[in-house]
Design a protein around this motif. Structure first.
Motif, PDB file in Angstrom:
ATOM      1  N   ASP A  10     -72.483 -42.044   9.471  1.00 34.45           N
ATOM      2  CA  ASP A  10     -71.490 -42.657   8.606  1.00 34.45           C
ATOM      3  C   ASP A  10     -71.529 -44.181   8.792  1.00 34.45           C
ATOM      4  O   ASP A  10     -71.799 -44.676   9.895  1.00 34.45           O
ATOM      5  CB  ASP A  10     -70.119 -42.099   9.005  1.00 34.45           C
ATOM      6  N   PRO A  11     -71.280 -44.972   7.715  1.00 37.38           N
ATOM      7  CA  PRO A  11     -71.304 -46.442   7.851  1.00 37.38           C
ATOM      8  C   PRO A  11     -70.378 -46.969   8.942  1.00 37.38           C
ATOM      9  O   PRO A  11     -70.716 -47.943   9.618  1.00 37.38           O
ATOM     10  CB  PRO A  11     -70.855 -46.925   6.466  1.00 37.38           C
ATOM     11  N   LEU A  12     -69.220 -46.328   9.130  1.00 35.57           N
ATOM     12  CA  LEU A  12     -68.312 -46.782  10.180  1.00 35.57           C
ATOM     13  C   LEU A  12     -68.930 -46.579  11.550  1.00 35.57           C
ATOM     14  O   LEU A  12     -68.819 -47.443  12.426  1.00 35.57           O
ATOM     15  CB  LEU A  12     -66.973 -46.049  10.084  1.00 35.57           C
ATOM     16  N   VAL A  13     -69.614 -45.451  11.745  1.00 33.54           N
ATOM     17  CA  VAL A  13     -70.258 -45.197  13.035  1.00 33.54           C
ATOM     18  C   VAL A  13     -71.332 -46.239  13.297  1.00 33.54           C
ATOM     19  O   VAL A  13     -71.461 -46.767  14.408  1.00 33.54           O
ATOM     20  CB  VAL A  13     -70.858 -43.774  13.068  1.00 33.54           C
ATOM     21  N   TRP A 204     -64.805 -51.462   3.020  1.00 30.92           N
ATOM     22  CA  TRP A 204     -65.543 -52.315   3.964  1.00 30.92           C
ATOM     23  C   TRP A 204     -64.608 -53.236   4.734  1.00 30.92           C
ATOM     24  O   TRP A 204     -64.865 -53.546   5.905  1.00 30.92           O
ATOM     25  CB  TRP A 204     -66.616 -53.114   3.219  1.00 30.92           C
ATOM     26  N   ALA A 205     -63.509 -53.662   4.120  1.00 34.18           N
ATOM     27  CA  ALA A 205     -62.517 -54.463   4.844  1.00 34.18           C
ATOM     28  C   ALA A 205     -61.932 -53.639   5.991  1.00 34.18           C
ATOM     29  O   ALA A 205     -61.724 -54.159   7.098  1.00 34.18           O
ATOM     30  CB  ALA A 205     -61.410 -54.916   3.891  1.00 34.18           C
ATOM     31  N   ASP A 206     -61.671 -52.361   5.726  1.00 30.58           N
ATOM     32  CA  ASP A 206     -61.192 -51.455   6.775  1.00 30.58           C
ATOM     33  C   ASP A 206     -62.183 -51.400   7.934  1.00 30.58           C
ATOM     34  O   ASP A 206     -61.827 -51.550   9.110  1.00 30.58           O
ATOM     35  CB  ASP A 206     -61.010 -50.034   6.219  1.00 30.58           C
ATOM     36  N   ILE A 308     -69.061 -37.506  17.899  1.00 35.69           N
ATOM     37  CA  ILE A 308     -69.441 -36.090  17.980  1.00 35.69           C
ATOM     38  C   ILE A 308     -68.681 -35.253  16.961  1.00 35.69           C
ATOM     39  O   ILE A 308     -69.220 -34.279  16.420  1.00 35.69           O
ATOM     40  CB  ILE A 308     -69.225 -35.560  19.417  1.00 35.69           C
ATOM     41  N   GLN A 309     -67.420 -35.626  16.651  1.00 36.57           N
ATOM     42  CA  GLN A 309     -66.662 -34.836  15.681  1.00 36.57           C
ATOM     43  C   GLN A 309     -67.328 -34.874  14.304  1.00 36.57           C
ATOM     44  O   GLN A 309     -67.291 -33.886  13.555  1.00 36.57           O
ATOM     45  CB  GLN A 309     -65.220 -35.322  15.580  1.00 36.57           C
ATOM     46  N   LEU A 310     -67.958 -36.008  13.962  1.00 32.30           N
ATOM     47  CA  LEU A 310     -68.664 -36.096  12.683  1.00 32.30           C
ATOM     48  C   LEU A 310     -69.919 -35.233  12.688  1.00 32.30           C
ATOM     49  O   LEU A 310     -70.252 -34.596  11.682  1.00 32.30           O
ATOM     50  CB  LEU A 310     -69.035 -37.546  12.384  1.00 32.30           C
ATOM     51  N   VAL A 311     -70.602 -35.198  13.836  1.00 35.80           N
ATOM     52  CA  VAL A 311     -71.807 -34.373  13.961  1.00 35.80           C
ATOM     53  C   VAL A 311     -71.446 -32.891  13.854  1.00 35.80           C
ATOM     54  O   VAL A 311     -72.160 -32.105  13.220  1.00 35.80           O
ATOM     55  CB  VAL A 311     -72.514 -34.666  15.296  1.00 35.80           C
TER      56      VAL A 311
END
Length: 326
Positions: A10-13, A204-206, A308-311
């Motif tokens: 994910d972009p946030l990761v 993206w600001a977030d 890991i939760q995303l995985v």
């Protein structure tokens, strides 16, 4: 090769990994830390202002009326997961640095994610409306619930892990988290559409606000010698304990949904809202509650849990609702 691997996240990761790398190579120290913390506080203020602008009040009120779904979820997210975090803290306190161990309590009492819980609920064929409202409501409650619980637990019989926070910290939370959210809600009628029409920019600001908070916090941890204080064996223990929290979170949320006899779509929404934890709330809250040298260590369990939760969630969503069934 590295670029191809990064695109799987994910972009946030990816942004969080970049923040950790920058903090490890170029940590902000000395007088620059105060400037960086001021920038971080400003970014967090903007983050919660945007949250207030884009979260429709009607959705929150509608979600709060669905007590059969929401009340057990609140008790699970803040109560059961908080107790699980306390239990893991007790196990970790003698084998990990005190601030890292405290991070499990911090992890336990955080609300769930909004974007990823909703996205995975949708992929799994769950009740997306319930997921959106529940996650949003939990994050609002988190401003009032998570901070007092972590302050109480960190000062009640845990002096060895107490990072020095007290009730006066609530004033700072009110000014940086609650005030901008309320302003956003008040101005929603005037600027809400502008935010809705620029979702990509706002998203993206977030992410940038969260990345700044993680960079400042992790810089403090690097200055405190995180890479030398935590050896390879301790990293293994940390991963094992995070894995235990994940197993409890996902299996417990799914099991409780079954005990409540929720139908499959609602039970799926309950699973992802109940098991996932929010870095979007956790990073800003840690930056406000703790000094940077403590915040970076406290965030370690949450950072690992979030990744890991995303995985885990992706294959779970596909299992519940295979692509050919969509």
């Amino acid at each position: 090769m590295i670029g191809r691997v990064l695109t799987l996240f994910d972009p946030l990761v990816r942004l969080l990994l970049l923040a950790i790398l920058l903090a490890s190579l170029m940590p902000v120290t000395g007088e620059g830390r105060m400037v960086a913390r001021g920038v971080s506080d400003g970014a967090i203020f903007v983050l919660f202002l945007l949250n207030g602008l884009r979260l429709p009040r009607a959705d929150v009120f509608r979600g709060m009326r669905n007590l059969r779904f929401l009340l057990p979820l609140v008790l699970w997210v803040f109560g059961a997961m908080g107790l699980a975090g306390w239990a893991v803290f007790a196990l970790a306190d003698n084998v990990l640095p005190a601030s890292v161990a405290l991070g499990f309590i911090f992890l336990g009492v955080l609300p769930s994610t909004v974007q990823s819980a909703t996205a995975y609920t949708s992929l799994a064929g769950g009740n997306v409306a319930n997921s959106v409202v529940a996650a949003a409501t939990l994050n609002i409650l988190g401003v009032f619930v998570s901070a007092p619980i972590i302050i109480w637990l960190s000062s009640a019989g845990m002096a060895q892990a107490n990072p020095g926070i007290d009730l006066s910290t609530l004033e700072r939370i009110g000014m940086i988290l609650l005030l901008p959210f309320v302003i956003g809600q008040v101005l929603q009628g005037r600027f809400g559409k502008l935010v809705a029409d620029n979702r990509k920019l706002v998203s993206w600001a977030d992410r940038i606000a969260i990345g700044i908070a993680v960079y400042v916090a992790f810089s403090g941890a690097v200055e405190q010698g995180i890479w030398t204080r935590i050896d390879l064996a301790s990293w293994g223990i940390l991963l094992g304990l995070v894995g235990a929290m994940l197993a409890f979170g996902f299996s417990g949320a799914w099991g409780l949904g079954g005990l409540l006899r929720l139908d499959r779509p609602d039970r799926t929404a309950f699973l992802f809202a109940g098991a996932q934890k929010s870095i979007a709330m956790g990073a800003p809250l840690a930056a406000i509650l703790f000094p940077p040298e403590v915040a970076g260590l406290v965030l370690l369990p949450l950072l690992l849990y979030h990744l890991i939760q995303l995985v885990i969630s992706a294959p779970l969503a596909n299992r519940f609702n295979p692509p050919q069934a969509r």
